[in-house]
Design an enzyme around this catalytic site. Structure first.
Site, PDB file in Angstrom:
ATOM      1  N   ASP A   1     -10.678   2.096  -3.198  1.00  0.00           N
ATOM      2  CA  ASP A   1     -11.207   1.822  -1.856  1.00  0.00           C
ATOM      3  C   ASP A   1     -12.731   1.840  -1.870  1.00  0.00           C
ATOM      4  O   ASP A   1     -13.372   1.464  -0.889  1.00  0.00           O
ATOM      5  CB  ASP A   1     -10.722   2.889  -0.867  1.00  0.00           C
TER       6      ASP A   1
ATOM      7  N   ASP B   1       0.828  -1.206   0.000  1.00  0.00           N
ATOM      8  CA  ASP B   1       0.000   0.000   0.000  1.00  0.00           C
ATOM      9  C   ASP B   1       0.865   1.260   0.000  1.00  0.00           C
ATOM     10  O   ASP B   1       2.066   1.215   0.290  1.00  0.00           O
ATOM     11  CB  ASP B   1      -0.889  -0.024   1.257  1.00  0.00           C
TER      12      ASP B   1
HETATM   13  C1  GLA Z   1      -5.710   1.862   2.246  1.00  0.00           C
HETATM   14  C2  GLA Z   1      -6.116   0.705   1.371  1.00  0.00           C
HETATM   15  C3  GLA Z   1      -7.166  -0.125   2.065  1.00  0.00           C
HETATM   16  C4  GLA Z   1      -6.630  -0.623   3.386  1.00  0.00           C
HETATM   17  C5  GLA Z   1      -6.165   0.549   4.221  1.00  0.00           C
HETATM   18  C6  GLA Z   1      -5.436   0.083   5.462  1.00  0.00           C
HETATM   19  O1  GLA Z   1      -6.739   2.779   2.369  1.00  0.00           O
HETATM   20  O2  GLA Z   1      -6.556   1.160   0.136  1.00  0.00           O
HETATM   21  O3  GLA Z   1      -7.565  -1.205   1.273  1.00  0.00           O
HETATM   22  O4  GLA Z   1      -5.584  -1.509   3.155  1.00  0.00           O
HETATM   23  O5  GLA Z   1      -5.276   1.397   3.497  1.00  0.00           O
HETATM   24  O6  GLA Z   1      -4.971   1.125   6.226  1.00  0.00           O
END
Ligand code: GLA
Length: 737
Positions: free
Chosen positions: A548, A478
């Site tokens: 997301d 990420d």
């Molecule tokens: C980001 C990712 C999510 C999740 C969060 C965790 O927003 O896109 O899918 O993994 O971080 O903090």
């Protein structure tokens, strides 16, 4: 396919069965563009584009020249000469001059394709798949050597380009701009299609008129961004999904970039793309060279579906490198939306066990397992397990997950650090920060200075320790904030313009080391969802968390938009809880799955929390996806009806042998007493009878030319269901005439 040099006419013809790209050595030794489009004969002289004679107010090197630079179509225009257009490169010399003039020196044509050192790029599996040309030019005064690199593919309507700049002189040079490619078109009758958005609504197609002047997009966030994807289509005004001419440009790069079209007042359209020159300065000592990232240039004369399918195939076969290349992707269950950071081992095992019962293959532990990570104020940078939550460590948990019969995957965010972390306390100089200025936070975190090899080494060692001591088959990598104050602490002021690019090179190098150390691992890239969803990332991670926003209706749009420039196999897509966390919209579990099938597929919720009936549906969905995932992920994908323009949208995939196809329709609003609604299918065999959903038998020619009705007595779903509903049609070929 081939690259032919016509010695007499000084022309290079780069061609395959679907395109011709002709360039030539101009009278002044510069490289000019002569033709790009449908295939043409290779044995003709094409210099007519370049002979415009002398015009008033045009500046030529020699007064008697017939060739006028300002009207010429050029391959890699310089700054400071009579071209006056948007230049492709700019190099500062020790004497303060930015004027250069390169002339052709020699060239090399070879089979296959050479890698670009340190950068992601398309590659050949066999030399026979592509031919390459390197055209070496030199500025005799400064010693700057510019090599234009081209690759043409046997099986795709595509040319890949990048440029190499080398200092062959004895004085220092400083590159201030080095774009990857430049294409000059001899007319401006095009429109520009970009893919834009923001967090939670990434990659919506947006068409812009190309009018006189500049049309451009860029990123200055340090990553390719959710706002403007580094993929642009230049298309004829009447080109649609099924017909017409279009040129696609995918930058194989994940950092700051620019893509620009300049329509000048002489009717020429210049397109160029590459690293954003803003705050980019790359010193080039004598003997040193600099490689730009690659651009994948695709061409179609048959509409945008054809352009996209071409990109999909090229990326799947010649950009993705992974044990999972062209393989079905595991169906996963991720705990993020179920628990966020509030979990312990017992809770995780309970969620994973239920996943196993449903048929899931891989369990992914998301954020919150390391350091003091109980919220997003702490822990990033400390890649050792939080034993309060997981007493047996990642090693113990991964074994327990394996014992359940599941593979185990882990979330990391290795480019970031929290103020509240051991790493930051020990190394405050390891973050990007401008002297005497506050350190801007994003999600309470700072960006580690990946331009410093010692930072990358430290993270590599920490991660190596975790991964090598556990049973890990998947990593979600990420990156949850953009770069601000891009300044490398305690580094010479003359090197600060290198930091943005060195940062992303550092990210690539860490990916490469981890990939080499753990070749079995499936990487999924992520940047707060889809904020670094680009062809550069695809080289290291064959799939990417698309957004997301997991709401089924929003995902229809996001995934539809994404499909223009990227394959379905790249699209991370999960079924999450309803009402949805981001939009609070409710959709049935089947409607959510019908959208998520067009991607890597998985679940992002606690399956213990759903009704028994829904759980039974989940089991069926997983069985169904296991049967059809190769078709979804690698079939020929067609956009049929856009969700951006229609109440009912539709898309489909067809197998290579055209025997199986799956069509999905999505309705936004259920409008009472609606009219006739038919969807014309694509890519089928006209002479085969297809059984649709094990009921109707219809010939391919009929469903492609007349369409399928959404309103007949079995399918009158305007009466039977409400807003945000989907329908799926499975077509199976029966008899061949
Ligand atoms: C980001 C990712 C999510 C999740 C969060 C965790 O927003 O896109 O899918 O993994 O971080 O903090």
């Amino acid at each position: 396919m081939g690259i032919i040099f016509n010695e007499k006419e000084k022309q290079f013809h780069i061609f395959n069965k679907s395109l011709s790209y002709v360039i030539g050595i101009c009278e002044d030794g510069d490289i000019g563009q002569l033709y790009f489009g449908k295939p043409i004969r290779t044995d003709q002289k094409l210099h007519d584009y370049q002979s415009y004679g002398i015009r008033p107010l045009c500046c030529n090197e020699k007064d008697d020249e017939k060739y006028t630079k300002e009207l010429a179509l050029l391959e890699y225009p310089a700054f400071g000469d009579g071209d006056f257009g948007s230049s492709a490169y700019e190099v500062l010399q020790e004497n303060g001059s930015r004027v250069t003039k390169f002339t052709y020196q020699f060239h090399r044509i070879y089979k296959g394709k050479a890698p670009i050192p340190g950068l992601p790029a398309t590659y050949t599996n066999e030399d026979e798949e592509a031919d390459s040309l390197e055209l070496v030019c030199r500025d005799l005064i400064s010693g700057l050597e510019v090599t234009l690199c081209y690759t043409v593919w046997e099986n795709y309507s595509a040319i890949c380009r990048h440029t190499k700049l080398k200092n062959t002189g004895d004085k220092k040079l400083k590159i201030e701009q080095a774009l990857s490619c430049n294409v000059d078109f001899p007319d401006t009758k095009f429109t520009w299609l970009q893919f834009e958005g923001a967090w939670g609504r990434e990659r919506s197609p947006k068409e812009r008129d190309i009018s006189s002047g500049i049309t451009a997009i860029e990123s200055l966030r340090g990553h390719s961004s959710a706002n403007y994807n580094p993929f642009v289509i230049i298309k004829r005004k009447n080109t649609d999904e099924l017909q017409g001419e279009a040129f696609g440009f995918n930058l194989v790069y994940s950092g700051n970039y620019i893509a620009k079209a300049q329509a000048d007042t002489f009717g020429k359209l210049r397109f160029n793309m590459g690293i954003n020159p803003k705050w980019f300065q790359w010193p080039l000592e004598p003997g040193e060279e600099f490689n730009t990232p690659e651009v994948i240039i695709t061409y179609t004369s048959n509409g945008l579906n054809d352009l996209s399918q071409n990109i999909h195939r090229l990326m799947n076969n010649n950009l993705v490198r992974s044990a999972y290349k062209n393989k079905p992707r595991p169906i996963l269950l991720n705990n993020w939306e179920a628990t966020e950071m509030d979990f312990d081992e017992e809770k995780i095992l309970k969620i994973a066990s239920k996943g196993k019962e449903a048929g899931v293959e891989l369990f992914v532990l998301d954020d919150g397992w390391f350091g003091k990570r109980n919220d997003d104020f702490a822990g990033l940078g400390d890649w050792y397990v939080n034993t309060d939550k997981l007493p047996d460590g990642i090693s113990g948990l991964s074994k327990k997950i394996n014992e359940l019969g599941l593979k185990f995957g882990l979330w990391i965010e290795p480019e970031m650090v929290n103020e509240d972390s051991d790493m930051y306390r020990q190394h405050p100089d390891w973050v990007l920060a401008a002297p005497y200025r506050p350190r801007t936070l994003g999600r309470h975190q700072m960006v580690l200075d990946y331009s410093k090899p010692e930072v990358v080494d430290n993270i590599y060692n920490q991660l190596y320790e975790v991964i090598s001591n556990a049973s890990i088959d998947y990593i979600k990598w990420d990156m949850n904030r953009s770069i601000t104050e891009c300044y490398s602490q305690d580094v010479d002021k003359n090197q600060q313009g290198m930091v943005y690019h060195k940062y992303i090179m550092g990210v690539y190098s860490l990916y490469e080391r981890l990939r080499k150390a753990f070749p079995h691992i499936l990487f999924e890239s992520c940047a707060s969802g889809g904020a670094r969803f680009d062809a550069g990332m695809l080289y290291y991670a064959p799939q990417a968390w698309c957004s997301d926003d997991t709401d089924g209706h929003e995902r229809v749009k996001i995934q539809y938009g994404t499909s223009y420039g990227y394959p379905v196999s790249m699209v991370g897509s999960h079924v999450s809880a309803s009402p949805n966390l981001q939009t609070h919209r409710a959709m049935t579990i089947d409607d959510r799955a019908n959208v998520a099938y067009y991607g890597t597929f998985g679940y992002e919720l606690d399956l213990n929390e759903i009704s028994e009936e829904d759980f039974e549906s989940v089991k069926e969905q997983i069985k169904f996806m296991k049967e059809y995932r190769e078709l979804f992920q690698y079939g020929n994908y067609y956009r049929l009806q856009s969700p951006f323009e229609n109440n009912i949208s539709a898309w489909m995939v067809v197998s290579d042998d055209k025997q199986t196809a799956i069509v999905t329709t999505h309705k936004t609003e259920n409008i009472p007493n609606w009219g006739i609604e038919r969807i014309k299918l694509q890519g089928l065999n006209p002479d085969i009878v297809y059984t649709i959903n094990d009921k109707d038998d219809i010939y391919g020619d009929y469903v492609m030319n007349a369409g399928i009705s959404l309103m007949n007595k079995e399918r009158n779903w305007y009466e039977s269901d409400g807003d945000y509903t989907t329908h799926m049609y499975i077509l199976k070929g029966k008899v061949t005439k």
